[in-house]
Write an enzyme that holds these catalytic residues in place. Sequence first.
Site, PDB file in Angstrom:
ATOM      1  N   MET A 105       0.972  -1.377  -0.080  1.00 38.18           N
ATOM      2  CA  MET A 105       0.050   0.042   0.037  1.00 38.18           C
ATOM      3  C   MET A 105       0.866   1.315   0.008  1.00 38.18           C
ATOM      4  O   MET A 105       0.728   2.199  -0.657  1.00 38.18           O
ATOM      5  CB  MET A 105      -0.890   0.081   1.163  1.00 38.18           C
ATOM      6  CG  MET A 105      -2.345   0.606   1.107  1.00 38.18           C
ATOM      7  SD  MET A 105      -3.507  -0.061   2.040  1.00 38.18           S
ATOM      8  CE  MET A 105      -3.361   0.568   3.538  1.00 38.18           C
TER       9      MET A 105
ATOM     10  N   TRP B 295       2.270   1.604  -3.479  1.00 36.74           N
ATOM     11  CA  TRP B 295       1.140   1.914  -4.352  1.00 36.74           C
ATOM     12  C   TRP B 295       1.380   3.568  -4.657  1.00 36.74           C
ATOM     13  O   TRP B 295       0.969   4.090  -5.474  1.00 36.74           O
ATOM     14  CB  TRP B 295      -0.221   1.712  -3.795  1.00 36.74           C
ATOM     15  CG  TRP B 295      -1.252   2.097  -4.690  1.00 36.74           C
ATOM     16  CD1 TRP B 295      -1.918   1.500  -5.825  1.00 36.74           C
ATOM     17  CD2 TRP B 295      -2.161   3.413  -4.592  1.00 36.74           C
ATOM     18  NE1 TRP B 295      -2.763   2.181  -6.293  1.00 36.74           N
ATOM     19  CE2 TRP B 295      -2.874   3.397  -5.698  1.00 36.74           C
ATOM     20  CE3 TRP B 295      -1.898   4.592  -3.568  1.00 36.74           C
ATOM     21  CZ2 TRP B 295      -3.841   4.549  -5.691  1.00 36.74           C
ATOM     22  CZ3 TRP B 295      -2.637   5.638  -3.872  1.00 36.74           C
ATOM     23  CH2 TRP B 295      -3.668   5.506  -4.838  1.00 36.74           C
ATOM     24  N   HIS B 296       1.614   4.277  -3.351  1.00 40.27           N
ATOM     25  CA  HIS B 296       1.503   5.653  -3.490  1.00 40.27           C
ATOM     26  C   HIS B 296       2.889   6.209  -4.208  1.00 40.27           C
ATOM     27  O   HIS B 296       2.559   7.341  -4.928  1.00 40.27           O
ATOM     28  CB  HIS B 296       1.606   6.383  -1.843  1.00 40.27           C
ATOM     29  CG  HIS B 296       0.396   6.258  -1.377  1.00 40.27           C
ATOM     30  ND1 HIS B 296       0.197   5.059  -0.607  1.00 40.27           N
ATOM     31  CD2 HIS B 296      -0.605   6.859  -0.984  1.00 40.27           C
ATOM     32  CE1 HIS B 296      -1.023   5.376   0.058  1.00 40.27           C
ATOM     33  NE2 HIS B 296      -1.486   6.482  -0.484  1.00 40.27           N
ATOM     34  N   GLY B 297       3.707   5.792  -4.515  1.00 44.18           N
ATOM     35  CA  GLY B 297       4.695   6.131  -5.318  1.00 44.18           C
ATOM     36  C   GLY B 297       6.010   5.328  -5.441  1.00 44.18           C
ATOM     37  O   GLY B 297       6.389   4.426  -4.566  1.00 44.18           O
TER      38      GLY B 297
ATOM     39  N   PHE C 182       0.193  10.017  -7.882  1.00 43.36           N
ATOM     40  CA  PHE C 182       0.308   8.463  -7.411  1.00 43.36           C
ATOM     41  C   PHE C 182      -0.551   7.617  -8.590  1.00 43.36           C
ATOM     42  O   PHE C 182      -0.427   6.425  -8.564  1.00 43.36           O
ATOM     43  CB  PHE C 182      -0.328   8.075  -6.029  1.00 43.36           C
ATOM     44  CG  PHE C 182       0.281   9.086  -5.064  1.00 43.36           C
ATOM     45  CD1 PHE C 182       1.405   9.112  -5.135  1.00 43.36           C
ATOM     46  CD2 PHE C 182      -0.691   9.650  -4.081  1.00 43.36           C
ATOM     47  CE1 PHE C 182       2.045  10.177  -3.988  1.00 43.36           C
ATOM     48  CE2 PHE C 182      -0.318  10.629  -3.236  1.00 43.36           C
ATOM     49  CZ  PHE C 182       1.368  10.885  -3.024  1.00 43.36           C
TER      50      PHE C 182
END
Lengths: 317, 483
Positions: free
Chosen positions: B322, B325-327, B483
């Site tokens: 997770m 996922w943001h970057g 993102f």
Amino acid sequence: MKRQFIIRIVLFLLALIVANTVLDQLYKRFVVHNLLNNTKDEQFDAYTGTLKYLSLGNSHNCVNTYILENSFNYGSPGENYIQSYYKLKSILEKPGKRPENVILFADISSFGPLTADRLEYNSYWIKYIDYFELAKIKKDRDILSKWLEGKFFSFAGNYKDIQLTFIYAIKIGKLELHNGYRPHRDFKNFAREQNRTKQARAKANIYLSKQDYPDKDILFYFEKILQLCQDHGINVILIRIPVTREYFEEASNIVPVDELYEQVQVICANYPNVTRFLDYHDLYFDHPEYFFDPDHLNPRGSDLFTERLKLDLEGLP
Amino acid sequence: MLFNSLEYLIFFPIVVGLYYAFSHKWRWALLLVASYYFYMCWKPEYIVLIMASTLVDYYAGLRMGKIKVKSKRKKYLILSIVVNLGILAGFKYFNFFGESVNLLFNQFNIFYQVPTFQVLLPVGISFYTFQTMSYSIDIYRGITKPEHHLGKFALFVSFFPQLVAGPIERSNRLLPQIHHRKTFNSQMVISGLKLMLWGFYKKVVIADRIGIYVSSVYENPTEHTGVPVVLATALFAFQLYCDFSAYTDIARGSARVMGYDLMVNFNRPLIAKSITDFWQRWHISLTTWFRDYLFFALPAKKNNKILNWILQRNILITYLLMGLWHGANWTFIVFGLIHAFYIIFGSLTKRYRDNFNQLIGLQKVPAFFNLYSILVTFGLLCFSLFFFRANSISDSFMLISRSLHFGNIIESFLDILKNKEVVFVILNIIILLWAEQIHARKNLIVMIANKPVIIRWSIYLGFIFFILIFGMINQQEFIYFQF
């Protein structure tokens, strides 16, 4: 139900338009920078004498028109070369308003991308700037939102100017100008400031950035000004304004200053009407007391600088 | 196209006008064209990626729908996942992994360079790929039926209000709405417009204004110590919330004007009483995605027993991914790991913490206990945000260490109070929290709607002009676009 809803929406939109128009007009008439710029416009229109020197530019333009005779200080807050070009173009379209010399300030910050993007006070500039042409040149459709702001939503996002207007009205009151020069300015003495380097760094960081320096659109409009002057037989005098030692050092850490001025010299070489390039950037390095902040002269500094400028200009052919 | 742009202010009313002028039969086509145009305003060629994802998942969905045996559906699920994750990996993570491998090789004096590519990250890639993958997984699991209409399926993937930053919708929520014949509903339109207005307030008045202060600290980490660093990090929590929830509000509002109901993505996360509670309130469409499609899919049993350490491992994997996922940056991986640690440590120590709280009588004063829990959770969140916001791990550590050098606290506070922008934004945060608190108890919108028309309209007009005057009208991008 649907009809009633449409009627309600139309009425609400009407109320919105009326309120917007009232706010927009109030802002255009009474907000301090519009007052200042509009007064300059009126004074310039009324100016009848010989116009030997017309100085453009932003708040760095501190040419005291009491000292430099036959001159008009047409600088306005935050003005960049894009705005200067359109203003000059408009001036030259008017009959009998051709200056002999245009004084243009060529500071480090004049060429930064952040200066280029800073198209503020559009409710004033809308009478000069061709936003559609500018949007094409800059390849940026968002420029059109500046047109919209200037035309209908002058107050949008400009709460600081509203605040400043109240402060100005309370503290200073009546606006006095002499050939565009505003005698009452900030008398602060930068020499008394404790954290001068920090202030200088903060100031340099506002307008300068390593990326895209010098800004290509700004250079383009800089050259357009030179060309416009050449077409009208007007001489251009370029000036680097005095700045504090701290500001210069901080700015030099961010952008390649020498390369910039080499580039400017190359451009100017194509325009024989650029008669002088007067570099005063280090004139008061040892006199922080002549400044009110890292890159603005205070009234004492302005007067001394204009005296010096006058002496140098008298040596011009 | 940004929601807070002139283009959207022109685009949206035109689309809505045409939408209600069109018959139901062709509305999907109008919305699909509008959605593709909306996306192509940014970088036209990247529409190919959305189309590729759409076609693959449409095909995989149809094929899986024809196969009754679950195990035989697997190859089409794998096709969908490989293509979507392949797009994501290629455009978002390839350079990151390449650079990390190069760094590792250099440590061992191996002079091989994994090539990197100069590609622009496609906006919204993490959102639409996850949305389409959920569709394929749901069909594989037999939860949902395949969509036979390619156009309507393409609209499900690219529906413009939620295309670039969510909420990540599920097929069994959005697809039926696309099929459903909608009649004009003035209440929905008005409520959608109000939600959009609230979103604009959060974005241009609060989030963008906070952004200036936060950037001034985080872009120059060597310049600041003590209170300004702590304040910037705490304000960043609000910036992130206001920015992202504003996007969701405008997205949900825009969809609602056209009769669509998108899922709730935020439920006052900054007053969460624990980190677990926080993740149940923050970016709900993403956390539930990870819960449903990853966490629940990970093996949790050994010898038919659910073992704690396996659950904890699964929590670690879920939060790590997770974070990622943001970057594509180590800072996001650390961010995810910190939250995994919070949750695992929280569950391991819950019994002891409850006993301790009972012993000192903390739970006997619920209001105080709630406030204490909120502040501790907020503090933990802020600590993780040092990693989320900083440009690199070294910057994060530098800022953490500099945040501990307080020096003259009173002077720092006085300096902050001199900054009118910060004071203004803090006042607005208080207003926001107060309004959300009232809205949670009594519906604020209904309360205003029940007032006489003069008062009601004055409130709306006053609010619109407040946003126009005090908003940062210079079209700052939404943070979650990256993102």
